[in-house]
Motif scaffolding. Structure first.
Motif, short mmCIF file in Angstrom:
data_model
loop_
_atom_site.label_atom_id
_atom_site.label_comp_id
_atom_site.label_asym_id
_atom_site.label_seq_id
_atom_site.Cartn_x
_atom_site.Cartn_y
_atom_site.Cartn_z
N ARG A 105 0.79 -1.25 -0.03
CA ARG A 105 0.07 0.01 -0.16
C ARG A 105 0.90 1.36 -0.06
O ARG A 105 0.23 2.48 -0.28
CB ARG A 105 -1.03 0.10 1.31
N LEU A 106 2.08 1.34 0.23
CA LEU A 106 2.99 2.37 0.36
C LEU A 106 3.86 2.28 -0.71
O LEU A 106 3.94 1.45 -1.55
CB LEU A 106 3.73 2.51 1.74
N GLY A 107 4.90 3.30 -1.03
CA GLY A 107 5.75 3.33 -1.82
C GLY A 107 5.39 3.67 -3.28
O GLY A 107 4.41 4.38 -3.54
N ALA A 318 12.00 5.96 -4.43
CA ALA A 318 10.35 6.00 -3.96
C ALA A 318 9.88 4.71 -3.19
O ALA A 318 8.96 4.78 -2.50
CB ALA A 318 9.60 6.16 -5.15
N ALA A 319 10.60 3.59 -3.31
CA ALA A 319 10.27 2.50 -2.65
C ALA A 319 10.92 2.24 -1.28
O ALA A 319 10.65 1.26 -0.66
CB ALA A 319 10.42 1.07 -3.63
N MET A 320 11.80 3.26 -1.13
CA MET A 320 12.40 3.03 0.12
C MET A 320 11.66 2.77 1.44
O MET A 320 11.95 2.06 2.20
CB MET A 320 13.53 4.24 0.30
N VAL A 326 16.45 -0.88 5.79
CA VAL A 326 17.43 -0.15 5.19
C VAL A 326 17.91 1.24 5.97
O VAL A 326 17.03 1.90 6.33
CB VAL A 326 17.15 0.53 3.84
N GLY A 327 19.16 1.15 6.55
CA GLY A 327 19.48 2.14 7.49
C GLY A 327 19.38 2.07 8.90
O GLY A 327 19.83 2.82 9.87
N ALA A 328 18.46 0.81 9.10
CA ALA A 328 18.32 0.75 10.50
C ALA A 328 19.59 0.33 11.32
O ALA A 328 19.65 0.61 12.58
CB ALA A 328 17.21 -0.25 10.77
#
Length: 333
Positions: A105-107, A318-320, A326-328
């Motif tokens: 639902r996002l990205g 846009a899908a990040m 990622v980046g956690a």
């Protein structure tokens, strides 16, 4: 071929000075096709300029295409349709395993809907080609004039967008007084690599178009790239052997466990580009491609002895949001 203007061209070409020092090999440059400007940009914009030119020349009023749930291509088709005043129908397959609910639902899928596309979500094992063909038949029966765009825009018409992109890269490097020894890219549906190979062949360039697979094995990549090359050659009236002068290179070492699923090398590439150069890649395509670039340019890699190498940034940030891992945690020491 007719074109419909969609992007900000030429896109920037910038040196990655800190990455170059980090790798200790050739000078590394990045071609910013994430800056094409169409709904956060990406490489599909160049293909869609030619595809929409063809669609509108035929008087079509509806675009139909396909991809995975987080397809960058689908997002750019939706945006292109909005710019051109065309209706857009997308068949998106739930093809990536073990993702959280927000993945659906996002990205990119959220942006597709925001841009006005009609979105049909189907299981990952669905025959999307057949579903799109049936949708085109149904819409035609309702009075529409649909135009089918294949996965990734990767047919002969779409590949022409990247034949001209190769000339753009070569011209920019020449203006900088830099040699161009290789272009590295993430490769999936094959049309971008086919177009670059065609452009390189037409310019009689002797370097390497170095594809880093995001999912397909060599045999499937060869089939996809070859089909797009042959179709593009036919459109230009060229013998197929002209377009196939440039050898096909597909590195399978960085595709990870599945399409859309990053691995440690992907995460490291994402973090390195962000923290060394302020460049945002994506976990599906450009992150895997950049991992392949780093290995190829490092000591012992196939491109280590080159002078200058260009990495094609195909977009996708846009899908990040649907990859919260990622980046956690820090990957680099």
């Amino acid at each position: 071929m007719p074109r419909f203007s969609l992007g900000h061209m030429p896109t920037p070409l910038q040196p990655l000075q800190r990455i170059t020092s980090y790798v200790g090999g050739p000078r590394i440059w990045i071609k910013r096709d994430d800056c094409t400007g169409l709904a956060t940009g990406g490489n599909k914009t160049r293909k869609l300029e030619v595809l929409l030119g063809d669609a509108m020349a035929q008087g079509c009023d509806t675009l139909i295409s396909q991809g995975a749930l987080q397809s960058n291509h689908a997002r750019q088709v939706a945006a292109a349709g909005a710019v051109a005043g065309l209706k857009v129908h997308l068949v998106l397959s739930d093809a990536v395993p073990d993702r959280q609910a927000d993945y659906a639902r996002l990205g990119n899928i959220q942006l597709c809907r925001l841009l006005g596309a009609h979105v049909q979500v189907v299981p990952g094992d669905s025959d999307s080609d057949a579903l799109c063909a049936q949708l085109a038949q149904d819409l035609a029966g309702q009075g529409a004039k649909p135009y089918l765009i294949p996965m990734g825009g990767s047919n002969g018409i779409g590949a022409l967008g990247y034949a001209s992109a190769f000339a753009e890269i070569a011209t920019q490097m020449h203006a900088l007084g830099e040699p161009l020894d290789a272009v590295v890219l993430a490769t999936g549906s094959g049309g971008t690599q086919a177009g670059l190979m065609l452009g390189a062949a037409l310019m009689q360039w002797s370097g390497q178009i170095y594809g880093v697979s995001v999912s397909p094995d060599y045999a499937l990549a060869e089939k996809r790239v070859g089909k797009a090359l042959d179709e593009a050659s036919a459109l230009l009236g060229l013998p197929t052997e002209v377009a196939r002068r440039v050898p096909l290179i597909v590195d399978e070492a960085f595709k990870g466990p599945h399409y859309g699923v990053p691995n440690a090398a992907t995460y490291q590439a994402l973090e390195l580009a962000a923290r060394q150069e302020g460049v945002l890649l994506d976990p599906v395509y450009s992150g895997k491609g950049f991992a392949g670039l780093l290995a190829a340019c490092a000591a012992g890699g196939l491109l280590h002895g080159a002078r200058s190498v260009v990495f094609l940034h195909t977009g996708g940030a846009a899908a990040m949001s649907v990859y919260p891992e990622v980046g956690a945690t820090a990957i680099l020491a």
